[in-house]
Design a protein around this motif. Structure first.
Motif, mmCIF file in Angstrom:
data_model
loop_
_atom_site.group_PDB
_atom_site.id
_atom_site.type_symbol
_atom_site.label_atom_id
_atom_site.label_comp_id
_atom_site.label_asym_id
_atom_site.label_seq_id
_atom_site.Cartn_x
_atom_site.Cartn_y
_atom_site.Cartn_z
ATOM 1 N N PRO A 53 -7.320 -4.162 -12.327
ATOM 2 C CA PRO A 53 -6.931 -5.562 -12.503
ATOM 3 C C PRO A 53 -5.429 -5.738 -12.661
ATOM 4 N N ALA A 54 -4.940 -6.912 -12.287
ATOM 5 C CA ALA A 54 -3.519 -7.239 -12.442
ATOM 6 C C ALA A 54 -3.108 -7.083 -13.895
ATOM 7 N N GLY A 55 -1.920 -6.515 -14.098
ATOM 8 C CA GLY A 55 -1.413 -6.322 -15.446
ATOM 9 C C GLY A 55 -1.749 -4.982 -16.050
ATOM 10 N N THR A 56 -2.633 -4.207 -15.402
ATOM 11 C CA THR A 56 -2.991 -2.889 -15.905
ATOM 12 C C THR A 56 -1.818 -1.930 -15.735
ATOM 13 N N ALA A 57 -1.509 -1.174 -16.775
ATOM 14 C CA ALA A 57 -0.418 -0.206 -16.696
ATOM 15 C C ALA A 57 -0.695 0.816 -15.603
ATOM 16 N N LEU A 63 -1.670 -14.861 2.258
ATOM 17 C CA LEU A 63 -3.090 -14.532 2.159
ATOM 18 C C LEU A 63 -3.288 -13.024 2.032
ATOM 19 N N VAL A 64 -2.483 -12.255 2.747
ATOM 20 C CA VAL A 64 -2.563 -10.800 2.636
ATOM 21 C C VAL A 64 -2.146 -10.349 1.234
ATOM 22 N N PHE A 65 -1.112 -10.979 0.669
ATOM 23 C CA PHE A 65 -0.721 -10.685 -0.710
ATOM 24 C C PHE A 65 -1.920 -10.886 -1.645
ATOM 25 N N GLU A 66 -2.606 -12.000 -1.474
ATOM 26 C CA GLU A 66 -3.742 -12.319 -2.351
ATOM 27 C C GLU A 66 -4.872 -11.311 -2.170
ATOM 28 N N LEU A 67 -5.089 -10.879 -0.939
ATOM 29 C CA LEU A 67 -6.155 -9.915 -0.672
ATOM 30 C C LEU A 67 -5.840 -8.566 -1.309
ATOM 31 N N VAL A 68 -4.587 -8.131 -1.202
ATOM 32 C CA VAL A 68 -4.174 -6.871 -1.819
ATOM 33 C C VAL A 68 -4.374 -6.933 -3.331
ATOM 34 N N ASP A 69 -4.025 -8.055 -3.935
ATOM 35 C CA ASP A 69 -4.221 -8.232 -5.375
ATOM 36 C C ASP A 69 -5.709 -8.187 -5.726
ATOM 37 N N GLN A 70 -6.545 -8.841 -4.933
ATOM 38 C CA GLN A 70 -7.995 -8.803 -5.158
ATOM 39 C C GLN A 70 -8.527 -7.374 -5.142
ATOM 40 N N LEU A 71 -7.963 -6.551 -4.279
ATOM 41 C CA LEU A 71 -8.414 -5.176 -4.131
ATOM 42 C C LEU A 71 -7.947 -4.278 -5.274
ATOM 43 N N GLY A 72 -7.041 -4.791 -6.100
ATOM 44 C CA GLY A 72 -6.623 -4.045 -7.276
ATOM 45 C C GLY A 72 -5.255 -3.408 -7.202
ATOM 46 N N PHE A 73 -4.386 -3.933 -6.351
ATOM 47 C CA PHE A 73 -3.050 -3.372 -6.169
ATOM 48 C C PHE A 73 -1.998 -4.476 -6.237
ATOM 49 N N ASP A 74 -0.784 -4.097 -6.624
ATOM 50 C CA ASP A 74 0.310 -5.055 -6.699
ATOM 51 C C ASP A 74 0.962 -5.202 -5.324
ATOM 52 N N PRO A 75 0.968 -6.398 -4.748
ATOM 53 C CA PRO A 75 1.650 -6.590 -3.467
ATOM 54 C C PRO A 75 3.163 -6.639 -3.646
ATOM 55 N N VAL A 76 3.882 -5.970 -2.761
ATOM 56 C CA VAL A 76 5.347 -5.972 -2.767
ATOM 57 C C VAL A 76 5.819 -6.384 -1.384
ATOM 58 N N GLY A 108 4.669 2.196 -8.679
ATOM 59 C CA GLY A 108 4.543 0.840 -9.159
ATOM 60 C C GLY A 108 5.520 -0.074 -8.429
ATOM 61 N N VAL A 109 5.615 -1.309 -8.882
ATOM 62 C CA VAL A 109 6.403 -2.316 -8.167
ATOM 63 C C VAL A 109 7.871 -1.922 -8.039
ATOM 64 N N GLU A 110 8.513 -1.599 -9.141
ATOM 65 C CA GLU A 110 9.952 -1.353 -9.094
ATOM 66 C C GLU A 110 10.293 -0.110 -8.284
ATOM 67 N N ASP A 111 9.520 0.964 -8.444
ATOM 68 C CA ASP A 111 9.787 2.171 -7.665
ATOM 69 C C ASP A 111 9.495 1.954 -6.186
ATOM 70 N N THR A 112 8.522 1.108 -5.875
ATOM 71 C CA THR A 112 8.245 0.783 -4.476
ATOM 72 C C THR A 112 9.412 0.029 -3.855
ATOM 73 N N LYS A 113 9.936 -0.943 -4.572
ATOM 74 C CA LYS A 113 11.101 -1.689 -4.074
ATOM 75 C C LYS A 113 12.292 -0.757 -3.865
ATOM 76 N N LYS A 114 12.512 0.140 -4.797
ATOM 77 C CA LYS A 114 13.627 1.089 -4.710
ATOM 78 C C LYS A 114 13.454 2.005 -3.506
ATOM 79 N N ALA A 115 12.227 2.508 -3.309
ATOM 80 C CA ALA A 115 11.971 3.397 -2.183
ATOM 81 C C ALA A 115 12.165 2.687 -0.845
ATOM 82 N N LEU A 116 11.726 1.449 -0.751
ATOM 83 C CA LEU A 116 11.928 0.681 0.472
ATOM 84 C C LEU A 116 13.411 0.508 0.765
ATOM 85 N N ALA A 117 14.188 0.215 -0.271
ATOM 86 C CA ALA A 117 15.624 -0.004 -0.103
ATOM 87 C C ALA A 117 16.351 1.267 0.320
ATOM 88 N N GLU A 118 15.833 2.424 -0.099
ATOM 89 C CA GLU A 118 16.503 3.697 0.180
ATOM 90 C C GLU A 118 16.050 4.343 1.484
#
Length: 220
Positions: A141-145, A162-175, A198-208
């Motif tokens: 669920p959203a908010g789970t560590a 809509l894809v963001f919402e589907l990813v969240d439904q499946l149990g993952f944070d959309p970035v 997680g979210v921040e490391d995913t953003k960092k990896a995309l940027a790098e």
């Protein structure tokens, strides 16, 4: 929602199980007779169909097949979906391991841009970098560590949302992974690929992510 899935391999089959479990109406197809998917259909409650019919009247279409097989799909196969329905593609280009040389990709076209050109439709890239077992088992669920984040590349608008919402439904944070032209940031060999960040490391990896395709993921 009505969801059409073209491809019933590790990712396509996993999404069939998960999306059916969430209560969505799933139609799933492979490259063969629907009868070959009878076991998956019985397990999940999804409807096995011919590939040509999977996208018919769908709210979302998912294409999850080997990269080399995309040109073999019937022309207009995703155009049978509802107007504005997003087309998700989960594919990766593995030239040495499976797909052989695809000249346009070797010349610098991002994998998902090439897929969109073959399908004649915009696509949204997601689910390409997570191991199928983690996709099946690690949604929370959203908010789970420790919730895993998934990058999503594609044109901004209702379809991507809509894809963001589907990813969240499946149990993952959309970035937001940017436009489809930037989807190379999540291709095989990039810092985010295959990681359960997680979210921040995913953003960092995309940027790098480096623009040059790694040697292991170029045609020999």
């Amino acid at each position: 929602m009505k969801i059409g899935i073209i491809g019933a391999g590790q990712i396509g089959g996993t999404l069939t199980r998960m999306l059916s479990g969430l209560g969505h109406e799933v139609r799933v197809a492979n490259s063969r007779d629907p009868e070959t998917l009878a076991e998956l259909a019985a397990e999940t409650g999804a409807t096995a169909v011919w590939a040509a019919d999977a996208a018919t009247h769908a709210d979302v279409v998912i294409v999850s097949i080997p990269q080399k097989n995309v040109p073999d799909l019937d022309a207009g196969i995703v155009a049978k979906a509802k107007p504005g329905a997003p087309v998700i593609e989960t594919n990766n280009y593995y030239p040495q391991q499976r797909d052989g040389r695809i000249a346009a990709i070797e010349d610098g076209t991002p994998e998902s841009v090439w897929v969109a050109e073959q399908l004649g439709s915009p696509v949204v890239k997601v689910f390409n970098g997570i191991w199928w077992k983690h996709l099946l088992e690690r949604g929370v669920p959203a908010g789970t560590a420790g919730r895993i984040a998934l990058p999503i590349a594609g044109e901004d608008g209702p379809g991507k949302q809509l894809v963001f919402e589907l990813v969240d439904q499946l149990g993952f944070d959309p970035v937001d992974g940017g436009t489809l032209e930037e989807s190379w940031r999540q291709q095989p060999g990039t810092p985010v690929y295959g990681k359960d960040y997680g979210v921040e490391d995913t953003k960092k990896a995309l940027a790098e992510a480096p623009r040059e395709r790694p040697e292991d993921f170029r045609a020999a």
